[in-house]
Design a protein around this motif. Structure first.
Motif, PDB file in Angstrom:
ATOM      1  N   GLU A  34      38.017  33.076  32.390  1.00  0.00           N
ATOM      2  CA  GLU A  34      39.085  33.013  33.373  1.00  0.00           C
ATOM      3  C   GLU A  34      40.432  33.257  32.723  1.00  0.00           C
ATOM      4  O   GLU A  34      41.476  33.065  33.316  1.00  0.00           O
TER       5      GLU A  34
ATOM      6  N   LYS B 246      44.770  35.664  33.463  1.00  0.00           N
ATOM      7  CA  LYS B 246      45.153  36.130  34.777  1.00  0.00           C
ATOM      8  C   LYS B 246      46.622  36.493  34.668  1.00  0.00           C
ATOM      9  O   LYS B 246      47.392  35.767  34.056  1.00  0.00           O
TER      10      LYS B 246
ATOM     11  N   THR C 141      49.827  36.064  35.196  1.00  0.00           N
ATOM     12  CA  THR C 141      50.768  35.179  35.873  1.00  0.00           C
ATOM     13  C   THR C 141      52.079  35.217  35.125  1.00  0.00           C
ATOM     14  O   THR C 141      52.380  36.181  34.440  1.00  0.00           O
TER      15      THR C 141
ATOM     16  N   LYS D 106      42.779  26.794  39.136  1.00  0.00           N
ATOM     17  CA  LYS D 106      42.020  26.561  40.349  1.00  0.00           C
ATOM     18  C   LYS D 106      40.650  25.997  40.002  1.00  0.00           C
ATOM     19  O   LYS D 106      40.072  26.349  38.977  1.00  0.00           O
TER      20      LYS D 106
ATOM     21  N   ARG E  33      36.868  25.964  39.960  1.00  0.00           N
ATOM     22  CA  ARG E  33      35.934  27.085  39.993  1.00  0.00           C
ATOM     23  C   ARG E  33      34.529  26.654  40.412  1.00  0.00           C
ATOM     24  O   ARG E  33      33.637  27.489  40.528  1.00  0.00           O
TER      25      ARG E  33
ATOM     26  N   ASP F  61      35.030  33.156  44.235  1.00  0.00           N
ATOM     27  CA  ASP F  61      36.301  33.689  43.731  1.00  0.00           C
ATOM     28  C   ASP F  61      36.294  33.796  42.212  1.00  0.00           C
ATOM     29  O   ASP F  61      36.706  34.805  41.640  1.00  0.00           O
ATOM     30  N   ALA F  62      35.826  32.752  41.569  1.00  0.00           N
ATOM     31  CA  ALA F  62      35.827  32.739  40.102  1.00  0.00           C
ATOM     32  C   ALA F  62      34.893  33.814  39.561  1.00  0.00           C
ATOM     33  O   ALA F  62      35.225  34.549  38.633  1.00  0.00           O
TER      34      ALA F  62
ATOM     35  N   GLY G 260      36.288  37.321  40.279  1.00  0.00           N
ATOM     36  CA  GLY G 260      37.476  37.514  39.440  1.00  0.00           C
ATOM     37  C   GLY G 260      37.080  37.842  38.009  1.00  0.00           C
ATOM     38  O   GLY G 260      37.601  38.779  37.410  1.00  0.00           O
ATOM     39  N   ALA G 261      36.139  37.110  37.493  1.00  0.00           N
ATOM     40  CA  ALA G 261      35.713  37.323  36.111  1.00  0.00           C
ATOM     41  C   ALA G 261      35.045  38.685  35.960  1.00  0.00           C
ATOM     42  O   ALA G 261      35.252  39.392  34.985  1.00  0.00           O
TER      43      ALA G 261
ATOM     44  N   LYS H 161      35.643  41.348  37.747  1.00  0.00           N
ATOM     45  CA  LYS H 161      36.684  42.363  37.811  1.00  0.00           C
ATOM     46  C   LYS H 161      37.383  42.486  36.462  1.00  0.00           C
ATOM     47  O   LYS H 161      37.596  43.570  35.964  1.00  0.00           O
ATOM     48  N   ARG H 162      37.720  41.338  35.898  1.00  0.00           N
ATOM     49  CA  ARG H 162      38.427  41.384  34.621  1.00  0.00           C
ATOM     50  C   ARG H 162      37.569  41.995  33.529  1.00  0.00           C
ATOM     51  O   ARG H 162      38.038  42.779  32.738  1.00  0.00           O
TER      52      ARG H 162
END
Ligand code: ADP
Ligand code: MG
Length: 728
Positions: free
Chosen positions: A6, A9, A11, A199, A201, A712-713, A716-717, A719-720
């Motif tokens: 994670e 991100k 930010t 967030k 997870r 979501d987690a 997201g992972a 995608k990254r």
């Protein structure tokens, strides 16, 4: 095998945080800390508490006792005196005399003398960590890690407070980022950002069922532990989360394979396999029989097989895979066998043809550079089911390669192929059964964890007629007698490998390079022998030519880099010499050793290393990091001498690299974790695995609202990791 990280991100950039600025941001970035959430996830590498801190007296007792001393001992001490060497007297160290309530000790610094003399004063309190020793009757640490402590902190520890310690690199220190300042930094940002940056997870249900701390609480405990118990809970939660997402990835992969069209249910009572078994000059080992049975059980069921066959080189995987292929052929299906290089494919084809002589089976090879005519004929035969076994490399993936009835796929050396290629090949058959052979064993306890998407068979027994390879360590000063031995073996008609760590001379590492040493051996050492050179920067056809010459005994001594690690069998090669052996990972050394011992002769593996390794352990290493590295090197070499069992080797390998240690990971095929220790965290692994597989079955698309945080987690992972893959 990517982990569901994670981190990073995009930010709020760190350099705009009060107290950081560009220089510190750059130092943190080198450690992978780019954003506030990265900083919050920059978890302590250790803790100072009553349990981990020893007294000097206790340290002495441990050193004198039988139980052995932990690698790293932490003590809290006060500086009594500074003995600074005068003048520019070269090698004289700075010695700090330190004491606690129970005794005194010396801290010895060979490097950075002037820095330490300036930065430290008598009366200051320190927490120091490192391997202790007794030298001339006095307890001492050479270049320990040193952290200044406040008197209050010191008292807090004695009253039960736990103080986190962060990894501090040289670069971080140079911009004033010590463990203590990182602690402060995290304190200042924590409350403000923890809610929005970190967030949850996991789902409420998982938290409840597995008794896990919510994310924010866990991270808080890691940075500001309330008690040992709470800290333990926090660590548990982090490990669970890391493993859960890893296993979830495997579970989904397995589910995807399962839910596609059904595979083939072969009749496994075939004639051909029976006939081959009867014609063999040996009996299968117990392990081979067991593996074969597991494979045949899969083949008999309509569920597509996806099985990994693990075993050391020479354990007899190939014959097992061939027996399975014969079953498929008996059912009227075709087989494909894939190898990582053309020359390996060639060797497989030859072995198959030799073993299947007299069988009504057509074996063809698809290689690059076939004449157009020949290739077209081959593809025609393939489409019309006139070819039963097609052997080749990546060339098997090409679009115009169509099988009439592909039913069984064997892939040799799985670590050279990606998931994508595997999928491409599967598309060529209805849903062929797939067997992946790997000569890179991993610890049994880990196969489930790491290959959750595959079934695994293990051949953990060598055929009885094998002579074990003799392995020995040789020091550089005595290498001449080794060269005499090489000459002797060559005179006896055998062949030799000499492996070097790098291709070209690298001043920075002072490693011996293959190219340079090829010249040396040719001119000076073995002018009378026929030498060959093989390294990774040659074109593939140059490499294959050299290997062909070696196979045909046109070369006596092959000077090479690790490219020979995955190579063809040269049964006549009896000696593997590895220079700078301390630089290689354990799995890699073992793979290299597997290049010899293929024939009837006694084989040898000679590990050359520096003389100072002989007495290194006792005295005078300037820096801790280096010292630990050397200790690990020595244990690796010793392990090679002690055992030839690939599974044992992989266990030792794993033990030697703690979590978070990158060395050799890629070779051994074991993924890295941030929080998990694969050796000691067995029960958590099982728990997380079960939870992940249950979830993948219960909610395969993660559509249920309660699983929203997981979804979501996970996405997201993914995608990254895709984004990184493109960049890398
Ligand atoms: P791997 O593929 O695991 O490296 P191979 O299948 O190439 O091993 O086997 C190495 C050699 O050992 C081959 O020459 C093979 O014929 C032989 N072999 C295989 N199984 C046995 C056995 N049970 N007993 C004796 N020799 C065997
Ligand atoms: Mg093999």
């Amino acid at each position: 095998m990517g982990k569901a990280s994670e981190k990073s991100k995009p930010t709020f950039p760190l350099q705009y945080v009060k107290g950081i600025g560009p220089a510190r941001a750059a130092a943190l970035a080198e450690e992978g800390v780019h954003t506030i959430s990265d900083l919050l996830l920059y978890t302590p590498r250790a803790y100072l508490d009553r349990r981990t801190v020893l007294t000097l007296r206790k340290t002495c007792m441990l050193l004198a006792g039988e139980e052995g001393v932990p690698d790293e001992v932490t003590v809290l001490v006060e500086i009594k005196r500074m003995n600074v060497p005068v003048g520019r007297s070269g090698r004289k160290p700075l010695v700090m005399r330190v004491a606690d309530a129970t005794g005194e000790a010396n801290l010895v610094f060979f490097q950075g003398v002037r820095y330490f003399a300036r930065a430290y004063q008598p009366g200051e309190l320190l927490a120091i960590s490192g391997p202790p020793e007794i030298y001339e009757g006095v307890l001492q640490w050479i270049h320990p890690e040193v952290e200044k402590m406040k008197r209050e902190e010191n008292e807090l520890i004695h009253s039960g407070r736990i103080i986190p310690r962060y990894r501090e690199t040289q670069k971080m220190k140079s911009v004033g980022l010590s463990s203590r300042s990182i602690r402060k930094l995290i304190e200042t940002v924590f409350e403000k950002y923890v809610k929005e940056e970190l967030k949850e997870r996991l789902s409420d249900r998982l938290l409840e069922e597995h008794n896990l701390l919510p994310k924010g609480d866990a991270i808080r405990q890691l940075h500001f532990p309330d008690s040992e118990e709470r800290l333990e809970c926090a660590r548990y939660r982090m490990k669970f989360e890391e493993l859960f997402f890893f296993e979830l990835g495997l579970a989904f992969r397995k589910e995807t394979v399962k839910t596609e069209q059904p595979g083939i249910a072969f009749n496994v009572q075939g004639e051909l396999a029976r006939k081959l078994l009867d014609s063999l000059s040996f009996e299968l080992t117990g392990a081979q029989k067991r593996a074969l049975k597991e494979i045949l059980d899969n083949m008999g069921s309509p569920q597509p097989m996806n099985r990994l066959l693990q075993g050391d080189v020479g354990s007899g995987k190939t014959i097992v895979s061939l027996l399975a292929m014969l079953v498929a052929i008996d059912n009227g299906y075709q087989c494909a066998m894939m190898a990582p290089t053309e020359i390996l494919a060639e060797q497989h084809a030859q072995t198959l043809r030799r073993t299947l002589e007299g069988f009504p089976i057509k074996i063809e090879q698809l290689v690059g550079g076939l004449k157009k005519r020949v290739r077209e004929n081959l593809l025609y035969d393939l489409r019309n089911n006139n070819v039963q076994i097609l052997v080749g490399t990546h060339a098997l993936f090409q679009d115009d390669v169509e099988f009439a009835k592909l039913g069984f796929v064997v892939i040799d050396e799985q670590h050279r192929f990606g998931v994508k290629e595997r999928a491409a090949l599967m598309e060529k058959g209805a849903m062929p059964d797939t067997l992946i052979m790997s000569a890179t064993p991993i610890p049994r306890t880990l196969t489930m964890t790491l290959y959750g998407d595959l079934d695994v068979s293990v051949i953990d027994e060598l055929p009885a007629n094998r002579k074990p390879i003799k392995t020995a360590i040789r020091f550089e000063s005595a290498v001449d007698s080794l060269w005499d031995f090489v000459r002797h073996e060559v005179r006896e008609g055998r062949q030799v490998y000499i492996v070097y760590p790098l291709v070209e001379k690298s001043e920075k590492l002072e490693l011996k390079s293959a190219v340079e040493h090829y010249e040396y051996h040719k001119e000076t050492n073995f002018p009378d022998l026929r030498l060959g050179l093989l390294h990774g920067q040659m074109f593939w056809y140059e490499k294959e030519e050299i290997m062909q010459d070696f196979l045909e005994k046109k070369i006596d001594v092959l000077i090479a880099t690790t490219v020979v690690e995955v190579g063809i069998d040269i049964p006549n090669a009896s000696v593997m010499v590895i220079e700078n052996a301390e630089r290689f990972g354990l799995s890699q050394l073992h793979q290299l050793r597997g290049r010899v011992g293929r024939g009837k002769d006694q084989s040898y593996c000679m590990l050359i290393t520096k003389d100072h390794f002989r007495y290194q352990m006792r005295r005078g290493m300037p820096q801790n990091e280096q010292r630990k590295e050397r200790a690990a090197s020595i244990r690796r070499l010793q392990a090679m001498v002690d055992t030839t069992d690939g599974f044992k080797i992989s266990e030792i390998d794993l033990e030697l690299r703690g979590p978070g240690d990158m060395v050799g990971t890629r070779q051994s095929g074991i993924p890295e974790f941030d929080h998990v220790n694969l050796i000691t965290d067995g029960p958590i692994i099982a728990e997380a695995r079960e939870a992940a597989f249950a979830l993948a079955t219960d909610d395969p698309k993660l559509n249920k609202p309660e699983n929203r945080p997981i979804r979501d987690a996970y996405l997201g992972a993914m995608k990254r990791s895709l984004k990184y893959a493109e960049v890398g």
